[in-house]
Motif scaffolding. Structure first.
Motif, short mmCIF file in Angstrom:
data_model
loop_
_atom_site.label_atom_id
_atom_site.label_comp_id
_atom_site.label_asym_id
_atom_site.label_seq_id
_atom_site.Cartn_x
_atom_site.Cartn_y
_atom_site.Cartn_z
N ALA A 83 1.18 -0.96 -0.05
CA ALA A 83 0.02 0.59 0.00
C ALA A 83 1.07 1.23 -0.08
CB ALA A 83 -1.31 -0.42 0.93
N ILE A 84 1.80 1.15 0.69
CA ILE A 84 2.89 2.51 0.67
C ILE A 84 4.01 2.38 -0.63
CG2 ILE A 84 5.30 3.26 1.36
CD1 ILE A 84 3.85 2.23 4.24
N VAL A 85 3.98 1.15 -0.96
CA VAL A 85 5.24 1.00 -2.18
C VAL A 85 4.63 1.04 -4.02
CG1 VAL A 85 7.06 -0.52 -3.69
CG2 VAL A 85 7.43 0.12 -0.58
N HIS A 86 3.57 0.50 -4.18
CA HIS A 86 2.84 0.69 -5.27
C HIS A 86 2.56 2.09 -6.06
CE1 HIS A 86 1.42 -3.92 -5.10
NE2 HIS A 86 2.59 -4.54 -5.15
N PRO A 87 2.03 2.77 -5.24
CA PRO A 87 1.58 4.08 -5.23
C PRO A 87 3.12 5.34 -6.05
CG PRO A 87 0.53 3.60 -3.96
CD PRO A 87 1.29 2.69 -3.32
N ALA A 88 3.64 4.95 -4.84
CA ALA A 88 5.57 5.07 -4.92
C ALA A 88 5.78 5.28 -6.62
CB ALA A 88 6.34 4.91 -3.94
N VAL A 89 6.05 4.11 -6.98
CA VAL A 89 6.01 3.11 -7.89
C VAL A 89 5.48 3.43 -9.29
CG1 VAL A 89 6.61 0.77 -9.14
CG2 VAL A 89 7.85 1.04 -6.87
N ARG A 90 4.10 3.75 -9.07
CA ARG A 90 3.56 4.07 -10.03
C ARG A 90 3.61 5.75 -9.99
NH1 ARG A 90 -1.61 7.29 -10.42
NH2 ARG A 90 -2.61 6.13 -12.54
N GLU A 91 4.08 6.72 -9.35
CA GLU A 91 4.27 7.77 -9.41
C GLU A 91 5.57 7.60 -10.36
OE1 GLU A 91 1.86 10.43 -9.69
OE2 GLU A 91 0.72 9.63 -9.10
N HIS A 92 6.16 7.06 -9.71
CA HIS A 92 7.86 7.17 -10.45
C HIS A 92 8.02 6.64 -11.68
CE1 HIS A 92 12.39 6.91 -9.57
NE2 HIS A 92 12.39 5.96 -11.14
N ALA A 93 7.50 5.42 -12.22
CA ALA A 93 7.62 4.81 -13.30
C ALA A 93 6.50 5.56 -14.43
CB ALA A 93 6.31 3.70 -13.04
N LEU A 94 5.67 6.63 -13.88
CA LEU A 94 4.80 7.44 -14.76
C LEU A 94 5.96 8.68 -15.03
CD1 LEU A 94 1.29 8.03 -13.42
CD2 LEU A 94 1.54 6.70 -15.56
N ARG A 95 6.48 8.91 -14.24
CA ARG A 95 7.36 10.17 -14.63
C ARG A 95 8.71 9.04 -15.96
NH1 ARG A 95 7.70 10.94 -9.45
NH2 ARG A 95 9.44 10.10 -8.66
N GLU A 96 8.97 8.18 -15.88
CA GLU A 96 9.60 8.03 -16.29
C GLU A 96 9.55 7.52 -18.33
OE1 GLU A 96 12.18 4.88 -15.85
OE2 GLU A 96 12.73 4.72 -13.63
N PHE A 97 7.91 7.32 -18.08
CA PHE A 97 6.73 7.22 -19.43
C PHE A 97 7.48 8.11 -19.93
CE2 PHE A 97 4.29 3.94 -17.33
CZ PHE A 97 5.29 2.96 -17.05
N ALA A 98 6.93 9.51 -18.99
CA ALA A 98 6.81 10.89 -19.57
C ALA A 98 8.06 11.13 -20.13
CB ALA A 98 6.21 11.74 -18.63
N ALA A 99 9.13 11.08 -19.58
CA ALA A 99 10.71 10.97 -20.25
C ALA A 99 11.06 10.37 -21.95
CB ALA A 99 11.40 11.47 -18.93
N ILE A 100 10.68 9.39 -21.74
CA ILE A 100 11.18 8.70 -22.56
C ILE A 100 10.02 9.11 -23.65
CG2 ILE A 100 10.92 6.37 -24.13
CD1 ILE A 100 11.29 4.95 -21.24
N LEU A 116 2.10 -7.06 -12.69
CA LEU A 116 1.49 -6.27 -13.57
C LEU A 116 0.22 -6.48 -12.58
CD1 LEU A 116 1.73 -4.13 -15.58
CD2 LEU A 116 1.65 -6.01 -16.74
N PHE A 117 -0.97 -7.56 -13.10
CA PHE A 117 -1.96 -7.64 -12.92
C PHE A 117 -2.73 -7.22 -11.35
CE2 PHE A 117 -1.71 -10.47 -16.45
CZ PHE A 117 -2.53 -9.44 -17.48
N GLU A 118 -1.87 -7.98 -10.49
CA GLU A 118 -2.07 -7.82 -9.13
C GLU A 118 -1.88 -6.96 -7.95
OE1 GLU A 118 0.92 -11.73 -9.52
OE2 GLU A 118 0.31 -9.54 -10.56
N SER A 119 -1.09 -5.74 -8.94
CA SER A 119 -0.17 -4.65 -8.08
C SER A 119 -1.22 -3.11 -9.10
CB SER A 119 0.80 -3.86 -8.48
OG SER A 119 1.46 -3.48 -9.75
N GLY A 120 -2.27 -3.95 -9.71
CA GLY A 120 -2.42 -2.54 -10.99
C GLY A 120 -2.79 -1.83 -12.19
N ALA A 121 -0.60 -2.44 -11.69
CA ALA A 121 -0.24 -1.29 -12.82
C ALA A 121 -0.53 -1.22 -14.55
CB ALA A 121 1.44 -1.25 -12.85
#
Length: 199
Positions: A83-100, A116-121
């Protein structure tokens, strides 16, 4: 285009991702981001230490084995960590996607995530590839990794969504349980299919 790449432990995600990179895709790994958000200065560090106590960071840095020893024995603790890590990973990933995409608006991004499915990503992806092999191959391949034990491998597999369920949700399934040449052939076919909508 963001394509999710998932599969079970030891199924061959890394091999398929390397082939996709060779073909021209950009690779983003959820595992790397997960390590980054728990590294010194990472987005999830303060919240994780607050939740699990300073004993997991005896020298000020989260010791992952100490944290793992707590959460992998206790499903409720694992849920609190996620519950702590998944939202942080999501925000970080979205920044990486945007940069690419800022550098290459037509980039195909492959997002590798074992859960991928279990985390909602999966919500961030437009297509999903599942890499599969036999249960026996999963265990054999995972045991070949340094420090792996059968008990740990079986516990990790048991915590993941069953492979047949993942395959049922996939847009593409790559069987990495045959030969490397056949896996590469399937991977190239999937890559060509994924490129078609952008043409």
């Amino acid at each position: 285009m963001i394509v999710g790449l998932t599969g079970g432990l030891g199924c061959g995600k890394t091999f398929v991702a390397a082939a996709l990179k060779e073909l021209g895709a950009h690779i983003v790994e959820a595992d790397d981001i997960g390590r980054a958000v728990l590294a010194p200065g990472g987005e999830a560090v303060a919240a994780v230490i607050a939740e699990f106590g300073s004993a997991i960071a005896p020298h000020g840095t989260i010791e992952r084995p100490l944290l793992a020893a707590i959460v992998f024995r206790d499903p409720a603790a694992l849920a609190r960590l996620n519950a702590i890590v998944h939202p942080a990973v999501r925000e970080h990933a979205l920044r990486e996607f945007a940069a690419i995409h800022a550098c290459d608006p037509h980039a195909m991004i492959i997002y590798i995530a074992a859960i991928l499915f279990e985390s909602g990503a999966v919500r961030e992806t437009s297509k999903v590839i599942v890499v599969t092999c036999t249960p026996r191959q999963q265990i054999e391949r995972a045991l070949a990794r340094s420090g792996a034990t059968l008990a740990d491998i079986e516990a990790r597999i048991a915590r993941q969504m069953p492979l047949d369920e993942k395959c049922a949700l996939a847009d593409y399934v790559i069987d990495a349980g045959i030969t490397k040449e056949e896996t590469l052939r399937q991977t190239k076919m999937v890559y060509e299919e994924l490129k078609k909508p952008a043409l």
